[in-house]
Design an enzyme around this catalytic site. Structure first.
Site, PDB file in Angstrom:
ATOM      1  N   CYS A  88       2.763 -69.232 -59.277  1.00 18.35           N
ATOM      2  CA  CYS A  88       2.615 -67.856 -58.802  1.00 18.35           C
ATOM      3  C   CYS A  88       3.520 -66.827 -59.196  1.00 18.35           C
ATOM      4  O   CYS A  88       4.130 -66.248 -58.818  1.00 18.35           O
ATOM      5  CB  CYS A  88       2.891 -67.938 -57.028  1.00 18.35           C
ATOM      6  SG  CYS A  88       4.395 -68.938 -56.735  1.00 18.35           S
ATOM      7  N   GLY A  89       3.575 -67.144 -60.736  1.00 18.03           N
ATOM      8  CA  GLY A  89       4.467 -65.881 -61.680  1.00 18.03           C
ATOM      9  C   GLY A  89       5.793 -66.207 -61.232  1.00 18.03           C
ATOM     10  O   GLY A  89       6.525 -67.305 -60.965  1.00 18.03           O
TER      11      GLY A  89
END
Lengths: 291, 136
Positions: A88-89
């Site tokens: 998720c980045g």
């Protein structure tokens, strides 16, 4: 230049990866919508709860309740909210960077989310509890966490309770935020709830309320409620952040994969053309030799 | 006839929002019947039943613990659970009651766990109570 078969194989594998990230992006998008709705669903509740608090505030003195009492801060408890899964980045990294800057000596940590828990374990921080939550936590589930923090505060083990979580700003932006929840201070009570619902003092109706049995009793039960609810909202907020960060990360992964496929295809075509040209050359040379 | 605006909200959703003629709620000091133009009052509520009389008929909700805010023209109920009578799953509630009772009897619970189980027992009992009363 790599031979055509190698390139073809690479194209295929990149395409497969792109399919997976694309699917993850879709899933995250739908989960994000749900998480955002869940975060918004708490608005009416937080509005009324804040109204209740505002009308109570005038009725009681500031230090009439242990949750309002500001003590000199010797120990701080930080509830660290992260996601369970990666991909998720930079979401968790950003939150954990903030966590790393906190004073190690007098900070106790409570983790919700595997990423945060493993970070605390890895860096040897004082983690006193680790709570696992499902994707869509209910109020009763988060209450277990907030109750734990509340007890630590009331027993005097810690003098302040903070929450560190990725605040949802919009789909593209999530900001790690450190918020003090306990003791409950005045500006917090009439300020902005984590989801951004403004509750100004003007919202109070101005009516003089009767309290049953009396104002202190009601305050006694409202304040813990308020705390439980704030924690719930923040965790929902973190969930919305997680899903939108994942969606964006997966979208850029898909885009990158597509770009890669394009480059590889070009390379593949060049290699194919080169081999055809060589073959043709060979044939012509052979013919010329025969003639 | 006057009516009042009733809102029942939980942290997860707004369960009811509409006008009502009368609301009966389980206050901390006993049952509380609220008609329009009631005095502003704020109190705690206990797990139990909230009866709402509207122009279209009566509604019954099973609610958990929470708060009740009364204004002359408006009543807001804040609670951690609110289920309308028709949506209560009687069997599930029965099982929850049995489970909680068993846990209270057999397992040695710490004070905190005891309170949690007790609270969930009360919530399930409230559901059952609402469901059964209607059937009879």
């Amino acid at each position: 230049m790599a031979n055509t078969r190698d390139i073809r194989r690479r194209i295929k594998s990149v395409k497969n990866t792109a399919q997976i990230t694309k699917a993850m992006q879709m899933v995250a998008a739908s989960k994000m919508r749900k998480a955002q709705q869940a975060a918004l669903a708490g608005h009416p509740y937080s509005q009324i709860l804040n109204r209740v608090l505002v009308s109570l505030r005038d009725m009681v003195s500031a230090d009439s309740h242990p949750l309002l009492e500001v003590r000199p801060v010797k120990k701080t408890l930080v509830l660290l909210v992260t996601s369970d899964k990666g991909l998720c980045g930079a979401l968790n990294t950003n939150v954990l960077r903030e966590a790393a800057q906190l004073d190690q000596g007098n900070t106790l940590f409570v983790a919700s989310g595997k990423k945060g828990a493993s970070f605390l374990a890895r860096t040897g921080r004082k983690m006193i509890a680790d709570f696992a939550l499902p994707d869509n936590p209910t109020f009763l589930q988060t209450k277990a966490i907030s109750r734990f923090c509340l007890e630590k505060f009331l027993s005097g083990e810690v003098d302040r309770v903070n929450v560190l979580y990725p605040k949802f700003v919009n789909t593209l932006v999530q900001k790690p935020q450190l918020v003090t929840l306990l003791p409950i201070t005045d500006e917090k009570a009439e300020g902005v709830s984590p989801t951004g619902a403004e509750i100004a003092g003007s919202e109070a109706t101005g009516a003089q309320f009767l309290f049953e049995p009396d104002a202190d009793e009601v305050l006694n039960s409202v304040l813990p409620y308020y705390f439980h609810f704030e924690v719930f909202q923040m965790i929902l907020d973190a969930r919305a952040s997680e899903q939108s960060a994942r969606m964006v990360a997966m979208k850029s992964a898909t885009d990158n994969a597509k770009g890669l496929v394009k480059d590889l295809t070009l390379e593949y075509n060049k290699a194919r053309q080169a081999s055809i040209t060589t073959e043709l050359l060979e044939i012509t040379t052979a013919q010329m030799a025969l003639a | 006839m006057n009516s009042l605006q009733l809102e029942i909200v939980t942290p997860e959703a707004r369960v009811f929002n509409g006008s009502a003629l009368m609301v009966v709620a389980p206050g901390s000091e006993g049952g509380l019947g609220i008609l329009p133009d009631h005095m502003p009052l704020m109190t705690e509520i206990h797990p139990g039943e909230v009866l709402v009389t509207t122009a279209e008929g009566d509604l019954s909700f099973a609610v958990g613990g929470g708060f009740l805010e009364i204004l002359p023209d408006r009543v807001s109920i804040l609670t951690d659970m609110a289920v309308v009578e028709g949506e209560i799953d009687e069997k599930a509630a029965e099982e929850a009651v049995a489970r909680a009772e068993k846990e209270l009897r057999e397992t040695a619970l710490s004070g905190e766990e005891h309170a949690t189980v007790q609270a969930s027992l009360l919530r399930s009992l409230a559901k059952l109570h609402v469901k059964r009363r209607i059937h009879r």
